[in-house]
Scaffold this active site. Sequence first.
Site, PDB file in Angstrom:
ATOM      1  N   LYS A  71       0.821  -1.214   0.000  1.00  0.00           N
ATOM      2  CA  LYS A  71       0.000   0.000   0.000  1.00  0.00           C
ATOM      3  C   LYS A  71       0.857   1.268   0.000  1.00  0.00           C
ATOM      4  O   LYS A  71       0.611   2.188  -0.776  1.00  0.00           O
ATOM      5  CB  LYS A  71      -0.922  -0.032   1.223  1.00  0.00           C
ATOM      6  CG  LYS A  71      -1.911   1.121   1.307  1.00  0.00           C
ATOM      7  CD  LYS A  71      -2.928   0.892   2.393  1.00  0.00           C
ATOM      8  CE  LYS A  71      -2.317   0.842   3.773  1.00  0.00           C
ATOM      9  NZ  LYS A  71      -1.850  -0.482   4.222  1.00  0.00           N
ATOM     10  N   THR A  73       3.996   1.504  -0.878  1.00  0.00           N
ATOM     11  CA  THR A  73       4.727   1.501  -2.150  1.00  0.00           C
ATOM     12  C   THR A  73       3.861   2.065  -3.270  1.00  0.00           C
ATOM     13  O   THR A  73       4.321   2.856  -4.098  1.00  0.00           O
ATOM     14  CB  THR A  73       5.164   0.059  -2.497  1.00  0.00           C
ATOM     15  OG1 THR A  73       5.898  -0.486  -1.405  1.00  0.00           O
ATOM     16  CG2 THR A  73       6.027   0.029  -3.745  1.00  0.00           C
ATOM     17  N   ARG A  94       2.377   8.090   6.785  1.00  0.00           N
ATOM     18  CA  ARG A  94       2.521   7.943   8.236  1.00  0.00           C
ATOM     19  C   ARG A  94       3.975   7.627   8.569  1.00  0.00           C
ATOM     20  O   ARG A  94       4.684   7.003   7.789  1.00  0.00           O
ATOM     21  CB  ARG A  94       1.616   6.820   8.740  1.00  0.00           C
ATOM     22  CG  ARG A  94       0.135   7.080   8.504  1.00  0.00           C
ATOM     23  CD  ARG A  94      -0.679   5.809   8.621  1.00  0.00           C
ATOM     24  NE  ARG A  94      -0.315   4.852   7.596  1.00  0.00           N
ATOM     25  CZ  ARG A  94      -0.300   3.535   7.771  1.00  0.00           C
ATOM     26  NH1 ARG A  94      -0.626   3.026   8.948  1.00  0.00           N
ATOM     27  NH2 ARG A  94       0.031   2.739   6.785  1.00  0.00           N
ATOM     28  N   LYS A 105       6.551  -6.909  10.694  1.00  0.00           N
ATOM     29  CA  LYS A 105       5.876  -6.253   9.582  1.00  0.00           C
ATOM     30  C   LYS A 105       6.834  -5.452   8.701  1.00  0.00           C
ATOM     31  O   LYS A 105       6.671  -5.359   7.496  1.00  0.00           O
ATOM     32  CB  LYS A 105       4.775  -5.335  10.114  1.00  0.00           C
ATOM     33  CG  LYS A 105       4.007  -4.586   9.033  1.00  0.00           C
ATOM     34  CD  LYS A 105       2.934  -3.709   9.643  1.00  0.00           C
ATOM     35  CE  LYS A 105       2.228  -2.905   8.566  1.00  0.00           C
ATOM     36  NZ  LYS A 105       3.115  -1.914   7.917  1.00  0.00           N
ATOM     37  N   ALA A 271      -3.803   1.225  12.204  1.00  0.00           N
ATOM     38  CA  ALA A 271      -5.243   1.205  11.935  1.00  0.00           C
ATOM     39  C   ALA A 271      -5.947   0.027  12.592  1.00  0.00           C
ATOM     40  O   ALA A 271      -7.166   0.003  12.636  1.00  0.00           O
ATOM     41  CB  ALA A 271      -5.501   1.175  10.433  1.00  0.00           C
ATOM     42  N   PHE A 299      -3.531  -0.712   6.941  1.00  0.00           N
ATOM     43  CA  PHE A 299      -4.125  -2.036   6.753  1.00  0.00           C
ATOM     44  C   PHE A 299      -5.240  -2.017   5.704  1.00  0.00           C
ATOM     45  O   PHE A 299      -5.217  -1.205   4.782  1.00  0.00           O
ATOM     46  CB  PHE A 299      -4.593  -2.614   8.088  1.00  0.00           C
ATOM     47  CG  PHE A 299      -3.448  -2.905   9.032  1.00  0.00           C
ATOM     48  CD1 PHE A 299      -2.419  -3.748   8.658  1.00  0.00           C
ATOM     49  CD2 PHE A 299      -3.393  -2.322  10.280  1.00  0.00           C
ATOM     50  CE1 PHE A 299      -1.363  -4.016   9.516  1.00  0.00           C
ATOM     51  CE2 PHE A 299      -2.334  -2.580  11.145  1.00  0.00           C
ATOM     52  CZ  PHE A 299      -1.331  -3.426  10.761  1.00  0.00           C
ATOM     53  N   PHE A 379       3.732  -8.531  -9.449  1.00  0.00           N
ATOM     54  CA  PHE A 379       4.853  -9.408  -9.123  1.00  0.00           C
ATOM     55  C   PHE A 379       5.223 -10.166 -10.394  1.00  0.00           C
ATOM     56  O   PHE A 379       4.361 -10.454 -11.231  1.00  0.00           O
ATOM     57  CB  PHE A 379       4.476 -10.395  -8.016  1.00  0.00           C
ATOM     58  CG  PHE A 379       4.451  -9.793  -6.638  1.00  0.00           C
ATOM     59  CD1 PHE A 379       5.427 -10.122  -5.704  1.00  0.00           C
ATOM     60  CD2 PHE A 379       3.454  -8.896  -6.264  1.00  0.00           C
ATOM     61  CE1 PHE A 379       5.404  -9.581  -4.432  1.00  0.00           C
ATOM     62  CE2 PHE A 379       3.428  -8.350  -5.004  1.00  0.00           C
ATOM     63  CZ  PHE A 379       4.413  -8.690  -4.074  1.00  0.00           C
ATOM     64  N   TRP A 407       7.085  -0.894  -8.341  1.00  0.00           N
ATOM     65  CA  TRP A 407       8.196  -1.480  -7.584  1.00  0.00           C
ATOM     66  C   TRP A 407       9.422  -1.593  -8.485  1.00  0.00           C
ATOM     67  O   TRP A 407      10.536  -1.267  -8.071  1.00  0.00           O
ATOM     68  CB  TRP A 407       7.800  -2.862  -7.052  1.00  0.00           C
ATOM     69  CG  TRP A 407       8.812  -3.417  -6.084  1.00  0.00           C
ATOM     70  CD1 TRP A 407       8.824  -3.288  -4.729  1.00  0.00           C
ATOM     71  CD2 TRP A 407       9.970  -4.197  -6.414  1.00  0.00           C
ATOM     72  NE1 TRP A 407       9.921  -3.919  -4.190  1.00  0.00           N
ATOM     73  CE2 TRP A 407      10.642  -4.487  -5.206  1.00  0.00           C
ATOM     74  CE3 TRP A 407      10.512  -4.669  -7.614  1.00  0.00           C
ATOM     75  CZ2 TRP A 407      11.815  -5.232  -5.159  1.00  0.00           C
ATOM     76  CZ3 TRP A 407      11.694  -5.411  -7.574  1.00  0.00           C
ATOM     77  CH2 TRP A 407      12.332  -5.694  -6.348  1.00  0.00           C
TER      78      TRP A 407
END
Length: 554
Positions: A71, A73, A94, A105, A271, A299, A379, A407
Amino acid sequence: MPTDIEIAQAATPKPLVEVAAKIGIPADALIPYGRTKAKLDTARLAVSQRSQQAALILVTAMSPTPAGEGKTTTTIGLGDGLARLGKSVAICLREPSLGPCFGQKGGATGGGHAQVIPMDEINLHFTGDFHAITAAHNLLAAMVDNHLYWGNALGIDPRKVVWRRVMDMNDRALRSIVTSLGGNGQPVETGFDITVASEVMAIFCLATDLADLRARLGAIIVAYRKDHSPVTCADLKADGAMTALLKEAFEPNLVQTLEGNPALIHGGPFANIAHGCNSVVATKTAMGLADFVVTEAGFGADLGAEKFFDIKCRKAGLSPKAVVVVTTIRSLKMNGGVAKSDLGRTDVDALIRGCANLGQHLENLARFGVPTLVAINHFVQDSAEEIAAVEAFANGHGSRAILCRHWADGGAGTQELAQAVVELVAADSARFQPLYADALPLSAKIETVAKEIYRAAEVVIDKAALTKLRRWQEAGFGHLPVCMAKTQYSFSTDPTVLGAAQGHVVTVRDVRLCAGAGFVVALCGDIMTMPGLPKTPAAEAIGVDADRHITGLF
């Protein structure tokens, strides 16, 4: 293939003055923190009154899985993509918490070629904002205990002290403790939460200026007397000193993406146990400077997006123009029953089963009146058949799915998504509305979120929690929104139930009144406000090399 930190450390940052100038921030409004970070002197910013014209774009996601969704990224990649289209853009993120960085995480600076830099410094300490919040929170805890020690003139019932301590680290051993042992005062059962779950953090993120910050801090309820009347931070005369500790931290932080675009990183509650958004002051500052502001909420959309809409937007008067929901082929297949070890194999049937999770999020978001797009975070093993299946599914749910390669390619990999966002904003179809009205009773607000967003069949609220809600309702707090604390891995309160859980029971075991922040927290299921470290913490792989470079940080 280089790691995220190797990509970030190989980048050559642009002078921060040049980055700031892209959205009209003058050099004299920058307060440097080293060479590549700065605080904004908001008093020196000539922020225009065009904030209502700035397009606020929220990036959220499907329910997270160990496969990863990306998210942050995607938020960074979309911002870079908009900049490549010639748009004036600011990214609002954030701040990372140290707990996840050393736990499991990870950090919160993006990945691959869609990152903010300096990623190692941002993930570790940054400008010290979280340390200031920790210090302010624990100062208040010390003043509560000190007041009890010196005679308790305010008549606090030691059994009804509700202000716990915090630290920015995962430490399960501190969840429940007893303080003031050994004759050092009145023993009190208490414990530690992680800093990002602190009400001070929430206040920091929702306050509009220093005066509002102090007023909100003063309204914090730290304890109750025997007659149930509250004792506040202002009663203890701690609000002034806490504001002093937070004065510098309260100014937004400016850094840059790998492509040299401005990113304001400020505040950072989780969150799943807090409201999950960056600071209002950073968002509104960005909206007064740029034409497009891309932000995120933590999240999945059942948590971060719901709280962004029902708490942040409600309180700050924000009206988002579009929502981007991040998904991955891998995570959809995992929601469809595929083991993590088998995610590399094409499995369209499992993917379609897993799309039920994405579909439930899209249906929920439609309730808020903001149009959506789906970003497929690419991916290399994703097959053309699987991508086509997600695109068809999104079309069938009134949205549009767009493959994104940020990415690997940075902003060049989000051109189609960025253009779609521009067109969605231009269509001006957003008609934002919160999920529930202020006048709805607190218990009914909890039930509304549980039944309409989590799709629960029943909500069971503990008897003691119901008593608290009734008392707060009678005391004039019934207008507040609710902040649900729940596992992020499922629509239900059971983290093992994937897909589109429906018809389950949501159990609320306790509630907390955050009078200064302006919401009521409902603790659901087994969710903890102080996480623990995994069996093999990420901290074991982190170090410093002979050239003083951080290693092993993702």
